[in-house]
Every structure is written in C-alpha cells, then in structure tokens.
Design an enzyme around this catalytic site. Structure first.
Site, short mmCIF file in Angstrom:
data_model
loop_
_atom_site.label_atom_id
_atom_site.label_comp_id
_atom_site.label_asym_id
_atom_site.label_seq_id
_atom_site.Cartn_x
_atom_site.Cartn_y
_atom_site.Cartn_z
N ASN A 259 2.14 4.60 15.27
CA ASN A 259 0.72 4.89 15.35
C ASN A 259 0.43 6.25 14.71
O ASN A 259 1.35 6.98 14.37
CB ASN A 259 0.29 4.91 16.83
N PHE A 260 -0.82 6.55 14.57
CA PHE A 260 -1.29 7.87 14.11
C PHE A 260 -0.78 8.26 12.73
O PHE A 260 -0.50 9.42 12.46
CB PHE A 260 -0.94 8.96 15.12
N LEU A 261 -0.63 7.28 11.85
CA LEU A 261 -0.31 7.62 10.46
C LEU A 261 -1.54 8.27 9.86
O LEU A 261 -2.63 7.70 9.86
CB LEU A 261 0.04 6.36 9.67
N THR A 295 -0.76 -1.60 14.82
CA THR A 295 -2.06 -2.23 14.59
C THR A 295 -2.80 -1.47 13.50
O THR A 295 -2.67 -0.26 13.38
CB THR A 295 -2.95 -2.20 15.86
N LEU A 552 -3.30 2.33 21.63
CA LEU A 552 -4.23 3.46 21.70
C LEU A 552 -4.75 3.84 20.32
O LEU A 552 -4.09 3.64 19.33
CB LEU A 552 -3.53 4.67 22.32
#
Lengths: 552, 248
Positions: A259-261, A295, A552
């Site tokens: 996440n958070f790329l 996602t 998230l």
C-alpha cells in the site's frame, strides 16, 4: 452502469464475436494499435486467438452503419444493469445503453488505455511492466486450480543487492517510530498521493493513521521503503508492505499487503514506481513471502475482484457546496437535508447493549470475527494481537466513557463498538469504522472533507440458520450500521463510505448510501484464483461475498 | 483559473443568442460549442462538477463541450470570447442592436489558490509542464470517490421552472416576453414555485426578477418551507436579504 465490470464487458464482446464474423483485415489493423506491452510474452496461440476475436467484436462496434452496437450486446448490458440496480437507473433503455457503450470507448478499456468512460487513464507503459511480473495477464482464462505463478525460493537464491536507482537517488528505510520521519512521509503523501491532476480531493492520511496502518504486529522495517534525493535527503517516493495471513478460498497465504505507493509529482517521469514495486517484492522474498495483496483504483493486469464505493452523505450542505454530491433537479437542498437526517442518539445504546469496544472484549471479538469471516471467499485471519491492533490501538488519547460516542478523542483514527448481551454478557456483534479525511483542492470555504470508512463488523445473526433468507441478517445489519452512522454524524464526519463487499449490499440502499464513481480493484501478486464476487456476483456467489478484506 | 469578467460585448451577444430564432436551426455541435464557450467565459475555465453519468447524455455532452473549450483555449480568454462573438455574428447578431440585459448574472468566483508549488526545483523542471499521467504502476487506492450523478429525470428545457433551476436569466426574460400571461406562482410536479427553486439554487437575479413581477413569496413547498426558508438553509444570504426586504 459502470458497475458492469470490465471483465464482464470483455466476455460480452467475446461472446458476441462467436456469432458475428468479421474479416481479418480489420482485425489486423486494430492489432497495430495495441500497446506493445499489453500482449503477454508467454501468450499461447489460443490466447492470441481469443484476443483477436474480442478485437473483431469490438471492431464491429466501431463499424459504420446505423446499428453500430450489436443488439445482443445492448441486451446483455441492459439486463445486467436492470438486475444490478433495479429501478435505481430509470433512464436505462436501449437507446441510452447504446449511446453509453459508444461513449465508453470499450476498445480503449480492453487495451488498458483507460478505464470505463475514459476514467482512470494511465500510460500504456504500465502494462509493459506488469507483463513482466508474476500476475495473471489480461484476457487469461480463469485457472483450473489455485496456485502460485512463480515458485517460492530459499532466501539465498533471492537477489541479494537492491535494485539500482537513477544515480541521484538512494534507498532509505523510513522509520515511522521516529516522529521526524513520520512527518516526512506525511508531507510526501499529503502533497502527492493523488491519481490525476483534475482531482478535486486528495487523501489526507493523518500521522496517527499512518502509524496505525503501517505498524501492525510483526511489521518489518525493511518493508517501509523510501527513496531519497542523494544530495539533500528529501524523501521523494515510498512504498510499504505489512505482513498478513490471507485466506483465498482453500488456501491460507502468508503474504504481504502492499500500500501507499507514492512518487513525488515532479518525478513521475522517472518511472520509479516499477523499481519500488520490484524492490519491495525483493524485500518480501528475503523474508520468505512470495504473495501479495493490493488494491488500486485503476485496472491493471488483472483484478481478482472489483468493488464499488458507496457514500452515505451526512453533512449535506457541505457536500453539495464542495461538489461531492448535488441537489437532484426535483428537490431542494432543504428537502435533501431532511431526507438524510439521522437520529441524535444511537438506537442500541439504551437497551440494546451498545458500548465502545474494550480490551476485555478482544478474545470474544477475535472469535466472532473469525467465524463470521469464513463466509467470504477472501479474508484476513487475525490473531488476538492483530484484533487489538486493528480495532483498539487507533482509538486515540483519552479515557473511554459512556458518552465517548459523542465526540472523537484526540488522534482517534478508528471507532470500535460492540453489542454485549445484557444477560449473558456475551459479545454478539461489533462494528468498526475509521477516519480518512481528504484535502479539498482549491475550495474557497472548505479545506477538508471528513470521511468515515466502514471497516470490519460481524454479527452472530449471520451465523444463525436461515437468517439471511428470512431477512433477519439484513435487519440486524441495518441496526448496527445505522448506529455507526449516528456515531459518525455525532463525531462530525461529513460522509460515511462503504464498499460493495461482505454483507454490505444488504443495507447500503436502505440506509441511503448513494453510488460512488470510484471503483476499487483487488489484486493478488503471484497467485492465481478465479474471480471473486465483488460488486457483481460470480457464478452462484452473490454480490460482495467474494471479498472480506477492507484495505486502508 | 481566473476571475470571469465577461465584457459588455459578450453580454450583449449572449443576450441576443438567448432568444435568437436562428438558434433553433443550428446543429447540436454549434450549440455545444456555444455552451462550452459561455461556461468557459462566465463561470470557470473547466467544469466544476464531476462528469455526468453516461445516462445523462445531454448533461454529459455539455460537460464535455465545456471541458473541450478549456482544452482548446487554455488561458486565452480573449480568443474564447472572440470565437463566441464570431458565432453570434454568424447567427445574426449585430453589435449594438441589443440593449445589454441586467448586469452580469454570474457571481465572480475568486481565483482558486494554486496548490502549493513551492517545493524547491531540484530536478527535471521540463517534466512538470507535461501533463501528468496517472501514477503509472500505482498500488494503493489513490482516487477519492464521490457520488455519481443521479440519474434523475431532467427538467424539460425552456420551461419556467427549468430557467429557475439553472439560473438562466436571459432565457427567463425571453420566456416572459413571449409568454406574458404565465402564472409565475405555478407549482411544478414536485410542488415548487419558480421562486422556491431560484431561492434554493442561489440565483439572485432570477429571484429579483420574480419579485419585481410580484410573485407570492409566502407560498410553502411540499415540506412546508417558504422561499426565504429554503434560501436560509442553502446559506444564500443575499437572497435571504432580498426576500426579507420584499416581505417588509
């Protein structure tokens, strides 16, 4: 309309091609326009044939003549729209579907140039990268058996040195325990974590949120991977992974959740993202982790499921003012406010056993969670430490009290409530939601959209015989999530969001959620499995029941 | 973005076109171009709402036309206006022939502050001028979802209530000229008078025009709200003041 999933449209196009021949010349012509990277290097003849059949069908859509869109295609789409939305789409008829299909530029969607309706546009180079990764390629048939795409290997056989960066950059682990580095990450994300530059909103993750999201039990410092400018050490890119145990149908995978790329706006041309993905993959591999879950809003090769955002508007005036929603032409703002007003006090509070979740509830909540989640195709397995982290650790500073539902605590990112049976003292239900505000870009009056997101919930009712069929489950969920809305409203959230996953479709409509324009695609890295039911049913699995993971 | 400042010539051309008989004969393409230019010049360079749903074909076409205007003219407001005037002339407008209608109905939106671009430029400046594509091989959910356009029935264009909803003052004026006996207190199928709708949507010039024509401001809608109550809920202070003054 756009809930007719991408995969579905492709199927429709292919089906159609079986019945309507086209000459090959046209097919070839279109083939030239395919982005180079979108043809998987390993594609078999069969696959190629399928692809050109699809193109043929699409080409027939483009052809001249009055009836550009074949009748079967229109019928299939129309049926699909009607079954999924019932009467919520009063304008759905042959003419509108036909026009819509033309406008959507379906060919571009299939070629990966854009999402439906030209949304979620991205560069074609993306697919070139994904063509080299162990992910199912677009157009692949569903696998007969679930399994890896590339085998795991001992860590000694994993590449030992980091992937090279352009010479002006260096790798750096971002230590989120350090307030200064946490702040750097917050700065990077809040200025650059956005998909397109016509956006009106940009996620504004709080510092507390980032710690909560990125430091669950067992977190690994090498999986908080940053890129800095060598000369001045400025943090300009980031990617993260956290360890998860994800159940995908019959298999339990020790995987990571990526996440958070985020890459600084000014560096988007450097193509750092693929390097970040490869490096975080290497770091996971070094720890013996070879599968990942992630996602993305856009379509990449290849979603295992797609869910749709739904929004329950709470602060109508503000949401209309900032363009999040609008007043339908047949009503007034005042009427819209009346319709969306929620009660002032949670209904289950006084005699229903509703209270904030506490430490002592963890064993029971963990047990209820695990039994409830077994009903879905893909979900995370949580031990008690993880339940404590996800549902309690983000509750902010300050004591819990009977009235804590009225006002958020300092630094609160997650709201967790249980229903305790007054007689047996057994926890029969729980629900949670988290706070993720967005910056409102360039608005004179409002600068932050306060959004709550429905997180995990569970109810014993779902596990009773026949509860789903006779409507008991729906009724119970409406009570629970209805109270979640009231608490969110009291905490001054402007909107409450939920995805079309788990049991959500049972209550979304009656609790007055409206359809969002955002889709969330779920992906598995290095794992093949057939599509899971998200916003559309798959086989006899109803809508939502394939997905039990909230990211998230 | 810049503050829209339509010139008197533009106002005049727009007033002409709002009732020009020649407009009924032109193609949708020209109409859409005019619409896009008009919004570009009077409201903002690009649409401030999300793109209407694919079932709202008219709304979507209009939105696209507006967006296209931005693509074509960028910041060249002068060129956009020139094009609008040219089209108006082609449709029979003769400069100076129309009394410019009431002063610009468009509320001047203050220029939006440009999001902070104050980072030190340490690398590839030339790239920043390129249109950023999506964050390429992105992971993570970076698109903020909003409510899709509702697929409600559109109001029929060219009706009294439609002008009140959209704030089309020129359209309304022309309508009143050609339909002098219309009942301005008439309720639509949802129970709203034109004054209710204009007060709710914040169209001050329409409210003023209706009041000048002597409409009844005490009529209640289906939720028992009067026009001033609707304006108050919608925080249109200017309209609240005008309505209160009219009520004495």
């Amino acid at each position: 309309m756009s809930s007719v999933g991408k995969e579905k449209e492709k199927d429709i196009a292919q089906d159609h091609s079986e019945s309507e021949g086209e000459d090959d010349e046209q097919t070839d012509e279109i083939d030239h326009t395919l982005p180079e990277g979108s043809t998987p290097s390993t594609s078999s003849n069969k696959k190629k044939k399928k692809r050109s059949k699809a193109l043929k069908a699409l080409n027939s859509l483009r052809g001249g003549g009055k009836d550009k869109i074949p009748q079967e295609l229109v019928d299939v789409v129309l049926n699909k729209v009607k079954t999924e939305h019932g009467d919520t789409v009063p304008d759905a008829n042959e003419a509108t579907v036909r026009a819509a299909l033309e406008q959507m530029k379906i060919r571009d969607v299939i070629e990966g140039k854009s999402g439906i309706g030209g949304k979620n546009k991205k560069d074609v180079g993306t697919h070139k990268f994904w063509g080299t990764q162990p992910v199912p390629q677009l157009g692949e048939d569903a696998p007969e058996e679930d399994g890896w795409i590339e085998p795991s290997k001992p860590s000694s056989e994993v590449r030992q040195e980091p992937y090279p960066l352009p010479k002006e950059f260096v790798w750096s682990y971002v230590d989120l325990s350090d307030d200064a580095q946490l702040r750097e990450l917050w700065d990077l994300l809040s200025a650059n974590y956005v998909e397109d530059d016509v956006a009106s909103f940009r996620f504004l993750y709080s510092a507390e949120f980032l710690r909560w999201a990125l430091q669950p039990p067992g977190w690994i410092k090498e999986w908080h991977l940053g890129v800095r400018v060598a000369s001045n050490k400025k943090l300009v890119a980031f990617i993260s992974a956290i360890p998860i145990s994800v159940r995908v149908r019959a298999n339990l995978l020790h995987a990571s959740e990526v996440n958070f790329l985020c890459v600084h706006k000014k560096l988007r041309s450097k193509r750092l993202a693929p390097v970040l993905i490869k490096e975080v993959t290497r770091q996971c591999n070094l720890r013996g982790v070879f599968q990942a879950l992630y996602t993305v809003g856009v379509v990449l090769p290849t979603p295992v499921s797609t869910c749709r955002y739904n929004h329950r508007c709470l602060n109508i005036s503000k949401l209309v003012n900032i363009g999040f929603t609008h007043v339908p032409s047949n009503m007034t703002l005042a009427r819209m406010i009346l319709i969306h007003k929620v009660p002032d006090r949670p209904r289950l509070l006084d005699h229903g056993g509703l209270r904030e979740m506490e430490e002592k509830d963890i064993p029971q909540v963990a047990d209820l969670y695990s039994r409830y989640m077994k009903r879905f195709g893909m979900y995370l397995e949580f031990n008690q430490d993880e339940v404590r982290h996800h549902f309690l650790s983000g509750r902010g500073e300050g004591p819990g009290s009977k009235d804590s539902w009225k006002k958020p605590r300092q630094g609160q990112v997650v709201w967790s409530y249980v229903i305790e049976n007054p007689k047996t003292h057994k926890i029969t239900d729980f629900f949670t939601f988290y706070s993720l505000p967005s910056t409102i870009i360039g608005h004179p009056k409002h600068d932050v959209l306060n959004a709550a997101y429905l997180y995990y919930y569970a109810t014993e009712t779902a596990l009773e015989d026949g509860a789903e069929e006779d409507g008991r489950l729906k009724k119970r969920l409406e009570e629970l999530i209805g109270d979640a809305l009231i608490i969110a409203d009291q905490s001054k959230f402007d909107v409450f969001n939920g995805l079309s996953l788990m049991d959500n479709v049972q209550f979304l409509k009656d609790l007055k959620f409206g359809l969002g324009d955002g889709l969330l695609n779920y992906y598995l890295f290095n794992w093949r499995t057939a599509p899971l039911a998200g916003m559309a049913p798959v086989g006899d699995v109803p809508t939502g029941k394939g997905i039990g993971v909230v990211m998230l | 973005m810049s503050t829209p400042t339509p010139s008197p010539r533009f106002e005049e051309a727009a007033a002409y076109l709002s009732s020009a008989p020649s407009l009924s004969k032109v193609s949708d393409t020209v109409k859409l171009e005019l619409y896009g230019l008009f919004k570009f010049i009077t409201t903002s360079h690009s649409p401030n709402s999300s793109r209407p749903s694919i079932f709202n074909i008219t709304g979507r076409a209009k939105w696209d036309a507006w967006k296209q205007t931005e693509t074509t003219y960028g910041d060249r407001d002068g060129n956009a206006e020139e094009r609008y005037l040219q089209l108006a002339r082609e449709l029979g407008w003769i400069e100076g022939s129309v009394q410019s209608a009431t002063q610009s109905s468009t509320s001047a939106v203050p220029p939006a502050t440009k999001p902070g671009d104050d980072d030190e430029d340490i690398w590839d400046d030339e790239e920043t001028t390129k249109r950023h594509q999506g964050s390429s091989a992105s992971m993570g959910n970076t698109h903020v979802s909003t409510i899709t356009e509702h697929e409600e029935a559109e109001r029929i264009a060219g009706t009294l209530h439609e002008y009140a909803v959209t704030g089309d003052i020129h359209g309304l004026q022309a309508f009143l000229q050609s339909h002098p006996t219309t009942d301005l207190n008439e309720k639509d199928e949802y129970g709203y008078t034109p004054l209710h709708l204009a007060s709710d949507r914040g169209h001050l010039p329409i409210v003023e025009l209706l009041l000048a024509k002597g409409v009844d401001s005490t009529i209640k809608d289906q939720d028992e709200f009067t026009a001033v109550e609707l304006a108050r809920v919608s925080e249109h202070d200017d309209i609240v003041a005008v309505l209160e003054k009219a009520a004495g």
